[in-house]
Design a protein around this motif. Structure first.
Motif, short mmCIF file in Angstrom:
data_model
loop_
_atom_site.label_atom_id
_atom_site.label_comp_id
_atom_site.label_asym_id
_atom_site.label_seq_id
_atom_site.Cartn_x
_atom_site.Cartn_y
_atom_site.Cartn_z
N UNK A 12 0.83 -1.22 0.00
CA UNK A 12 0.00 0.00 0.00
C UNK A 12 0.86 1.26 0.00
N UNK A 13 1.95 1.25 0.76
CA UNK A 13 2.85 2.41 0.83
C UNK A 13 3.56 2.58 -0.51
N UNK A 14 4.09 1.51 -1.04
CA UNK A 14 4.80 1.56 -2.31
C UNK A 14 3.88 2.06 -3.42
N UNK A 15 2.66 1.56 -3.44
CA UNK A 15 1.68 1.97 -4.44
C UNK A 15 1.38 3.47 -4.31
N UNK B 80 0.43 5.73 8.81
CA UNK B 80 1.78 5.53 9.36
C UNK B 80 1.94 4.10 9.87
N UNK B 81 0.84 3.50 10.29
CA UNK B 81 0.87 2.12 10.79
C UNK B 81 1.35 1.15 9.72
N UNK C 278 3.82 1.39 7.98
CA UNK C 278 5.29 1.33 7.97
C UNK C 278 5.86 0.53 9.14
N UNK C 279 5.00 0.07 10.04
CA UNK C 279 5.48 -0.70 11.19
C UNK C 279 6.29 -1.91 10.73
N UNK C 280 7.48 -2.05 11.32
CA UNK C 280 8.34 -3.17 11.00
C UNK C 280 9.22 -2.95 9.78
N UNK C 281 9.13 -1.77 9.16
CA UNK C 281 9.95 -1.48 8.00
C UNK C 281 10.98 -0.42 8.37
N UNK C 282 12.17 -0.58 7.83
CA UNK C 282 13.27 0.31 8.13
C UNK C 282 13.21 1.54 7.22
N UNK C 283 12.87 2.68 7.81
CA UNK C 283 12.80 3.93 7.06
C UNK C 283 13.40 5.03 7.93
N UNK C 284 14.27 5.83 7.34
CA UNK C 284 14.98 6.85 8.11
C UNK C 284 14.11 8.08 8.35
N UNK D 286 2.28 12.55 2.64
CA UNK D 286 1.55 11.40 2.11
C UNK D 286 0.95 10.54 3.23
N UNK D 287 1.37 10.83 4.45
CA UNK D 287 0.91 10.03 5.59
C UNK D 287 -0.38 10.61 6.13
N UNK D 288 -1.39 9.76 6.19
CA UNK D 288 -2.70 10.15 6.72
C UNK D 288 -2.62 10.10 8.24
N UNK D 289 -2.70 11.26 8.89
CA UNK D 289 -2.51 11.31 10.34
C UNK D 289 -3.82 11.29 11.13
N UNK D 290 -4.87 10.74 10.55
CA UNK D 290 -6.16 10.64 11.25
C UNK D 290 -6.10 9.57 12.31
#
Length: 125
Positions: free
Chosen positions: A26-29, A102-103, A105-111, A121-125
Motif C-alpha cells: 500500500x505504501x509503495x503503491x 503511518x501504521x 510502515x510498522x516493521x519497516x526500516x525507514x529513516x 503522504x501520511x494520513x494522520x487521522x
C-alpha cells in the motif's frame, strides 16, 4: 493538497530513492502514484521554465541559447529572470495526494530523512 513547484523539484529525486526501498504494498503503491502525479506537474513546470530561458537567455548568431563552459546559461536580464523563475517556483499546484497510514510502515526500516520526504503522504487521522 497544494504543493509548490519548488517543493516538487526538491522532493522528486528523494522520492525516487524511497520508492526503491522494500516497503509495504500500500505504501509503495501510494508513493508510486504520487511520483507519477508530481512528474506530470513538473512537465508543465519544465515547459514554462524553458519559455523563460528562451525569453531571457543570451543567444548566439543562430538564435540558440548560450551557456558557459560549465553549462550555465547566460542571461541578458538576470534580475527579470530571477523574478520570473522565483514566481514560477512559488506557484502552488493542487495535487490529489494518495495517502497511507503511518501504521503501514510498522516493521519497516525507514529513516527520519525519508519520513520527512513522504510526510505529506501520511494520513494522520
Amino acid at each position: 493538497m497544494k504543493i509548490s513547484n519548488q517543493k516538487l523539484l526538491e522532493d522528486i529525486q528523494k522520492l525516487g530513492g524511497v520508492a526503491q526501498k522494500q516497503l509495504p504494498v500500500k505504501v509503495s503503491y501510494a508513493i508510486s502514484k504520487n511520483i507519477s502525479k508530481i512528474e506530470s506537474e513538473l512537465k508543465i513546470y519544465d515547459k514554462e521554465r524553458q519559455k523563460l530561458i528562451e525569453k531571457y537567455g543570451e543567444k548566439d548568431e543562430q538564435g540558440k541559447v548560450v551557456a558557459d563552459e560549465k553549462g550555465q546559461i547566460k542571461f541578458k536580464d538576470k534580475d527579470s529572470w530571477d523574478k520570473d523563475i522565483k514566481a514560477l517556483l512559488d506557484i502552488e499546484n493542487e495535487i490529489d495526494i494518495h495517502k497511507f497510514s503511518i501504521d503501514e510502515l510498522n516493521g519497516f526500516n525507514i529513516s527520519a530523512a525519508e519520513l520527512q520526504v513522504i510526510d505529506y503522504m501520511i494520513d494522520d487521522k
